[in-house]
Write an enzyme that holds these catalytic residues in place. Sequence first.
Site, PDB file in Angstrom:
ATOM      1  N   GLY A  93     -33.707 -15.731   1.819  1.00 20.81           N
ATOM      2  CA  GLY A  93     -32.454 -15.439   2.489  1.00 20.81           C
ATOM      3  C   GLY A  93     -31.918 -14.097   2.062  1.00 20.81           C
ATOM      4  N   LYS A  94     -30.709 -13.775   2.529  1.00 16.08           N
ATOM      5  CA  LYS A  94     -30.120 -12.486   2.217  1.00 16.08           C
ATOM      6  C   LYS A  94     -29.851 -12.341   0.724  1.00 16.08           C
ATOM      7  CE  LYS A  94     -26.469  -9.337   3.749  1.00 16.08           C
ATOM      8  NZ  LYS A  94     -25.286  -9.171   4.613  1.00 16.08           N
ATOM      9  N   GLY A  96     -31.082 -14.682  -1.808  1.00 15.35           N
ATOM     10  CA  GLY A  96     -31.870 -15.560  -2.653  1.00 15.35           C
ATOM     11  C   GLY A  96     -33.188 -15.965  -2.035  1.00 15.35           C
ATOM     12  N   ARG A  97     -33.980 -16.624  -2.854  1.00 12.54           N
ATOM     13  CA  ARG A  97     -35.288 -17.112  -2.410  1.00 12.54           C
ATOM     14  C   ARG A  97     -35.439 -18.546  -2.890  1.00 12.54           C
ATOM     15  NH1 ARG A  97     -40.361 -14.668  -1.062  1.00 12.54           N
ATOM     16  NH2 ARG A  97     -39.509 -12.590  -1.453  1.00 12.54           N
ATOM     17  N   TYR A 163     -35.751 -31.153  -0.681  1.00 16.96           N
ATOM     18  CA  TYR A 163     -36.893 -30.462  -0.084  1.00 16.96           C
ATOM     19  C   TYR A 163     -37.137 -30.981   1.332  1.00 16.96           C
ATOM     20  CZ  TYR A 163     -41.780 -29.194   0.806  1.00 16.96           C
ATOM     21  OH  TYR A 163     -42.936 -28.725   1.368  1.00 16.96           O
ATOM     22  N   ASP A 207     -21.438 -21.576  10.872  1.00 15.58           N
ATOM     23  CA  ASP A 207     -22.652 -20.749  10.966  1.00 15.58           C
ATOM     24  C   ASP A 207     -23.854 -21.590  11.397  1.00 15.58           C
ATOM     25  OD1 ASP A 207     -24.057 -18.373  10.915  1.00 15.58           O
ATOM     26  OD2 ASP A 207     -24.473 -18.450   8.769  1.00 15.58           O
ATOM     27  N   ASP A 225     -27.478 -24.618   5.067  1.00  9.87           N
ATOM     28  CA  ASP A 225     -26.741 -23.485   4.517  1.00  9.87           C
ATOM     29  C   ASP A 225     -25.249 -23.661   4.787  1.00  9.87           C
ATOM     30  OD1 ASP A 225     -25.571 -20.892   4.059  1.00  9.87           O
ATOM     31  OD2 ASP A 225     -27.572 -20.029   4.186  1.00  9.87           O
TER      32      ASP A 225
END
Length: 345
Positions: A93-94, A96-97, A163, A207, A225
Amino acid sequence: MPVRLPDVSVVVNQLKSLNIEKNSTTTSSSNKPTAAIQPKITKKQSNKNIKATKNPEPAIAKTSTASNQTNSGEATVNWKLSDFDLGKPLGKGKFGRAYLAREKKSSFVCAIKVMYKDELKENKIEKQLRREVEIQTHLRHPNIVRLYGYFHDEKRVYLILEYAAQGEMYKILQSKGQFTEPEAANYIAQMTNALAYLHKKHVIHRDIKPENLLLSADGKLKIADFGWSVHAPTSRRKTLCGTLDYLPPEMVEGKDHNNAVDLWSLGVLCFEFLVGSPPFEDLSGSAATYRRIAKVDLQIPETISKEAADLITKLLQYNPLERLSLDLVLEHPWIRKHVPDPYKA
């Protein structure tokens, strides 16, 4: 005694105390993991050894190498990176991973989202992260990704998440081009149930889009998110946030907004599921997209059934008060045609 994750007040108080400052030893602001993370991914702990089994949900909450007591006397977990085996990257993501992970003692399979403190500080999103954790920690719904807990070290913050084995809805949609009407109706029913739950909790997501949705191993849609979400039981909001193609007219015109923004986004999502692109996208630029949204310049292709077009049109109303309610979405003929029991989709 059994150990469980901290309640939301503990999580939020601890997040508020984080020292999110730039570290002088950090040499890169990229989202790539540094050597502090990479040694965890060894040949012995490879991706193939972390399998998406059916997790007994309490497992991760019962195991810890260290614990303390909350104000109420409950034991909570002091997680650290060495408690987990890290596997393959799941997405970036913008800020983080995410990585596939397994808690060592319980073998509980989860996802770990890694964010760099210097980037959070640099982009002034510490409060946004605290709000996201506060909101998501409260949520328990089959169509919402579970946040099990968090921990941090000198440079990073880590979120322990449910997950979802099939990954991002966006990538699945891109590979297929568009979903069939039965597929789309099923996903919209699941989204509607999740949004009804959120709104009952006085949470506005703000969002909704395919990039923020995941699919579990058994095909369940999961909202993943909550970075732009707010808890707003009575107030109307003014912040312009979210993704341009999904913004409602009241946002692009700078007016107050409430949870009806999620109804608009649900209509945009339904359109994109069936067509493969959002309804107001304009290749000539953002200004043109803004104008199309403000005018509700909606052009539904003939490939979409009349029932689906009717639902989309009733959600994409300029006046927020005229948008179809979530209860009526689940009762809509198009949903009922393809989903036998939309309340249990």
